[in-house]
Motif scaffolding. Structure first.
Motif, PDB file in Angstrom:
ATOM      1  N   HIS A   1      -8.515  -5.521 -14.543  1.00 27.84           N
ATOM      2  CA  HIS A   1      -7.065  -5.449 -14.313  1.00 27.84           C
ATOM      3  C   HIS A   1      -6.552  -6.472 -13.311  1.00 27.84           C
ATOM      4  CE1 HIS A   1      -6.738  -1.842 -16.792  1.00 27.84           C
ATOM      5  NE2 HIS A   1      -7.935  -1.583 -16.327  1.00 27.84           N
TER       6      HIS A   1
ATOM      7  N   PHE B   1      -4.642   9.469   0.388  1.00 31.14           N
ATOM      8  CA  PHE B   1      -4.715   8.764  -0.898  1.00 31.14           C
ATOM      9  C   PHE B   1      -3.525   7.802  -1.003  1.00 31.14           C
ATOM     10  CE2 PHE B   1      -3.814   9.072  -5.661  1.00 31.14           C
ATOM     11  CZ  PHE B   1      -4.708   8.074  -5.981  1.00 31.14           C
ATOM     12  N   ASN B   2      -3.824   6.519  -0.979  1.00 29.93           N
ATOM     13  CA  ASN B   2      -2.769   5.509  -1.053  1.00 29.93           C
ATOM     14  C   ASN B   2      -2.329   5.293  -2.500  1.00 29.93           C
ATOM     15  OD1 ASN B   2      -2.686   4.751   1.731  1.00 29.93           O
ATOM     16  ND2 ASN B   2      -4.646   3.727   1.429  1.00 29.93           N
ATOM     17  N   PRO B   3      -1.081   4.886  -2.701  1.00 30.58           N
ATOM     18  CA  PRO B   3      -0.629   4.560  -4.048  1.00 30.58           C
ATOM     19  C   PRO B   3      -1.606   3.596  -4.729  1.00 30.58           C
ATOM     20  CG  PRO B   3       1.218   4.534  -2.550  1.00 30.58           C
ATOM     21  CD  PRO B   3      -0.006   4.733  -1.705  1.00 30.58           C
ATOM     22  N   THR B   4      -1.978   3.932  -5.933  1.00 31.12           N
ATOM     23  CA  THR B   4      -3.075   3.246  -6.610  1.00 31.12           C
ATOM     24  C   THR B   4      -2.691   2.923  -8.045  1.00 31.12           C
ATOM     25  OG1 THR B   4      -4.735   4.322  -5.241  1.00 31.12           O
ATOM     26  CG2 THR B   4      -5.469   3.606  -7.404  1.00 31.12           C
ATOM     27  N   GLU B   5      -3.112   1.759  -8.466  1.00 32.96           N
ATOM     28  CA  GLU B   5      -2.809   1.305  -9.821  1.00 32.96           C
ATOM     29  C   GLU B   5      -3.464   2.212 -10.864  1.00 32.96           C
ATOM     30  OE1 GLU B   5      -3.338  -2.768 -12.433  1.00 32.96           O
ATOM     31  OE2 GLU B   5      -4.040  -2.678 -10.392  1.00 32.96           O
ATOM     32  N   ILE B   6      -2.743   2.470 -11.935  1.00 32.74           N
ATOM     33  CA  ILE B   6      -3.276   3.280 -13.036  1.00 32.74           C
ATOM     34  C   ILE B   6      -3.915   2.326 -14.033  1.00 32.74           C
ATOM     35  CG2 ILE B   6      -2.595   4.748 -14.983  1.00 32.74           C
ATOM     36  CD1 ILE B   6      -0.332   5.779 -13.032  1.00 32.74           C
ATOM     37  N   ILE B   7      -5.237   2.446 -14.243  1.00 34.27           N
ATOM     38  CA  ILE B   7      -5.936   1.418 -15.019  1.00 34.27           C
ATOM     39  C   ILE B   7      -6.334   1.881 -16.412  1.00 34.27           C
ATOM     40  CG2 ILE B   7      -6.776   0.229 -12.964  1.00 34.27           C
ATOM     41  CD1 ILE B   7      -9.565   1.482 -13.607  1.00 34.27           C
TER      42      ILE B   7
ATOM     43  N   TRP C   1       2.040   8.832 -11.538  1.00 30.89           N
ATOM     44  CA  TRP C   1       1.136   9.837 -10.950  1.00 30.89           C
ATOM     45  C   TRP C   1       1.822  11.198 -10.898  1.00 30.89           C
ATOM     46  CZ3 TRP C   1      -3.921   9.244 -10.058  1.00 30.89           C
ATOM     47  CH2 TRP C   1      -4.418   7.947  -9.970  1.00 30.89           C
TER      48      TRP C   1
ATOM     49  N   ALA D   1       0.806  -1.226   0.000  1.00 29.41           N
ATOM     50  CA  ALA D   1       0.000   0.000   0.000  1.00 29.41           C
ATOM     51  C   ALA D   1       0.836   1.271   0.000  1.00 29.41           C
ATOM     52  CB  ALA D   1      -0.934   0.007   1.210  1.00 29.41           C
TER      53      ALA D   1
ATOM     54  N   VAL E   1     -10.713  -1.959 -11.255  1.00 31.45           N
ATOM     55  CA  VAL E   1      -9.397  -2.557 -10.955  1.00 31.45           C
ATOM     56  C   VAL E   1      -9.532  -4.080 -10.909  1.00 31.45           C
ATOM     57  CG1 VAL E   1      -7.634  -2.808  -9.155  1.00 31.45           C
ATOM     58  CG2 VAL E   1      -8.451  -0.534  -9.773  1.00 31.45           C
TER      59      VAL E   1
ATOM     60  N   TYR F   1      -7.782  -2.745  -4.951  1.00 31.90           N
ATOM     61  CA  TYR F   1      -7.905  -1.303  -4.730  1.00 31.90           C
ATOM     62  C   TYR F   1      -8.102  -1.075  -3.250  1.00 31.90           C
ATOM     63  CZ  TYR F   1      -9.291   3.538  -5.062  1.00 31.90           C
ATOM     64  OH  TYR F   1      -9.343   4.908  -4.909  1.00 31.90           O
ATOM     65  N   THR F   2      -7.332  -0.162  -2.674  1.00 32.72           N
ATOM     66  CA  THR F   2      -7.438   0.053  -1.237  1.00 32.72           C
ATOM     67  C   THR F   2      -7.294   1.516  -0.862  1.00 32.72           C
ATOM     68  OG1 THR F   2      -6.473  -0.492   0.911  1.00 32.72           O
ATOM     69  CG2 THR F   2      -4.986  -0.599  -0.970  1.00 32.72           C
ATOM     70  N   GLN F   3      -8.228   1.992  -0.089  1.00 29.70           N
ATOM     71  CA  GLN F   3      -8.127   3.282   0.601  1.00 29.70           C
ATOM     72  C   GLN F   3      -8.729   3.074   1.974  1.00 29.70           C
ATOM     73  OE1 GLN F   3      -6.487   5.712  -0.736  1.00 29.70           O
ATOM     74  NE2 GLN F   3      -6.480   5.086  -2.885  1.00 29.70           N
TER      75      GLN F   3
ATOM     76  N   TYR G   1     -14.067   3.126 -10.108  1.00 27.46           N
ATOM     77  CA  TYR G   1     -12.642   2.870 -10.384  1.00 27.46           C
ATOM     78  C   TYR G   1     -12.196   1.594  -9.669  1.00 27.46           C
ATOM     79  CZ  TYR G   1      -7.727   4.139 -11.209  1.00 27.46           C
ATOM     80  OH  TYR G   1      -6.418   4.165 -11.632  1.00 27.46           O
TER      81      TYR G   1
END
Lengths: 227, 213
Positions: free
Chosen positions: A194, B97-103, B86, A107, A190, A173-175, A186
């Motif tokens: 994906h 906002f956590n690091p997130t995959e670019i889709i 990003w 994360a 994912v 996907y995580t927040q 979104y």
């Protein structure tokens, strides 16, 4: 065979009811519930429940101990070789793959005030041997006070680094909380397009409805769960 | 995961306060597990077609002084040269906002007023596409400010994002400081735009951002 533990708390009882069919999508052979020692935490009837830790968020070593002790209790189920711990706000689109060693969601990197170089969000997954090693190391860390400010995401990372072990990344996907409709869309994508396995941070019913609809999961609110 | 911003000091703007803002921005993003990186013109120059794009961008008019607008264009080139990732304005701050995959080739994390590219994710191809749109921009009669011809990467983005040939995916996690719905108080990221900060007497920004949320 896979054993999954769902960690929950009193104020998430309604959410656990909503999310239960989404926990089942992870493909675990058995799911157990982890409640709290001081409050009534709901799980469906017939589910084995262990109450571990007090009903608080980050408070000293409460959550770190809870994570270690959750794995300790899971190790009592000898027929399971894959152990998975999740928080109640995590839902699954697809089955968790077979795990060798450790796996969870990368994360983020090093943060000020923490020793771990990486922090990992749930699902926290291990094979049986690795779970035993994690419990040993985790208990040692708690005794030493090396508890990463009580944050389990960092504690998990720190333990893995102390053991010189590797942790595989599980896509998802995580927040902390998914906060907008477009973010929910979104997150669903994912997994849909994906290869994502899960979404973490599903607090609100609307968020679940958006994701569930996109995933094509029946969102029947009348679905009966054995009380 | 890296978070990029672009900064090149513009002497005419006397914007030395930005350096303190960038230090604050770096600390802010690092505190959420990202690795902040500041891109400069030399990073844009690494793009294999740097000269071609630089010359095309130079033809676009702007009412802003010095090379301010050119630097806004260069950031897209620098991101393409970096291989994507990003990118945030250095007045866009992270609150979880956590690091997130670019889709997709482009991810717009801010959908305020259509599309304000204050936090964008993209593949190399996505950033390359933006460079292409900018370089191929033709001015419209309405592209004027203070009765002078003017265009910017934000206008170009709003014009192109979402067209069939320029698809993008929305993430919508940024809110703008000062918005009346107050959602910026709880959003995962906040953009602190200069006009609003000036209006509220919060300049230089670096002195005030930490106190606002």
């Amino acid at each position: 065979m896979k054993l999954m533990a769902v960690q929950s708390h009193f104020s998430a009882n309604e959410r656990v009811k909503r999310h239960w069919p989404f926990y089942e999508r992870a493909g675990a052979d058995k799911i157990i519930g982890i409640g709290r020692e001081d409050t009534e935490v709901w799980f469906p009837g017939g589910i084995t429940v262990f109450n571990i830790g007090k009903d608080s968020y980050v408070d000293g070593d409460n959550l770190c101990k809870r994570l270690v002790q959750t794995f300790e209790r899971m190790l009592e189920f000898e027929q399971y070789d894959n152990l998975i711990v999740i928080e109640q706000d995590t839902i699954f689109y697809r089955r968790i793959p077979e795990i060798t060693g450790y796996a969870s969601h990368h994360a983020g990197g090093k943060m000020g005030g923490f020793n771990a170089n990486v922090f990992w969000h749930n699902p926290w997954c291990t094979d049986r041997t690795s779970a035993e090693a994690f419990v040993r190391e985790g208990n040692k860390m708690i005794l030493e006070g090396d508890i990463e400010n009580g944050e389990p995401d960092h504690f998990w990372g720190r333990a893995i680094e102390r053991m010189n072990a590797k942790c595989e990344h599980i896509k998802g996907y995580t927040q902390n909380t998914i906060s907008t409709d477009q973010e929910a869309v979104y997150a669903a994508k994912v997994c849909l397009d994906h290869g994502g396995v899960f979404v973490h941070g599903v607090d609100h019913e609307e968020t679940l409805n958006i994701i569930g609809t996109m995933w094509g999961v029946c969102m029947d609110s009348e679905r009966t769960i054995d009380e | 995961m890296n978070i990029y911003t672009f900064y090149e000091p513009e002497p005419i703007l006397a914007d030395h306060e930005n350096e303190q803002l960038i230090e604050l921005w770096k600390k802010n993003w690092a505190s959420h597990g990202w690795e902040p990186c500041v891109l400069k013109t030399q990073d844009a120059e690494r793009h294999p077609e740097w000269q071609k794009y630089r010359d095309a961008f130079a033809k676009l008019p702007s009412v802003n002084p010095g090379k301010y607008e050119q630097y806004c264009y260069y950031r897209w080139l620098a991101m393409a040269a970096a291989g994507g990732g990003w990118m945030a304005d250095f007045d866009t701050f992270n609150y979880g906002f956590n690091p997130t995959e670019i889709i997709d080739d482009l991810v717009m994390a801010s959908t305020h007023n259509g599309a304000v590219p204050c936090l964008v994710g993209g593949t190399q191809k996505g950033y390359q596409n933006v460079c292409l749109w900018i370089s191929q921009t033709t001015l419209r009669d309405s592209d004027r400010e203070n009765d002078k011809p003017h265009i910017s990467d934000m206008i170009i983005a709003q014009r192109n994002f979402g067209q069939i040939e320029c698809p993008y995916v929305k993430l919508d996690i940024v809110r703008q400081y000062g918005d009346s719905d107050e959602k910026w108080r709880t959003s995962l990221a906040v953009h602190f735009p200069s006009d609003v900060m000036k209006l509220n007497g919060y300049m230089p920004k670096w002195k005030y951002i930490a106190t606002l949320r």
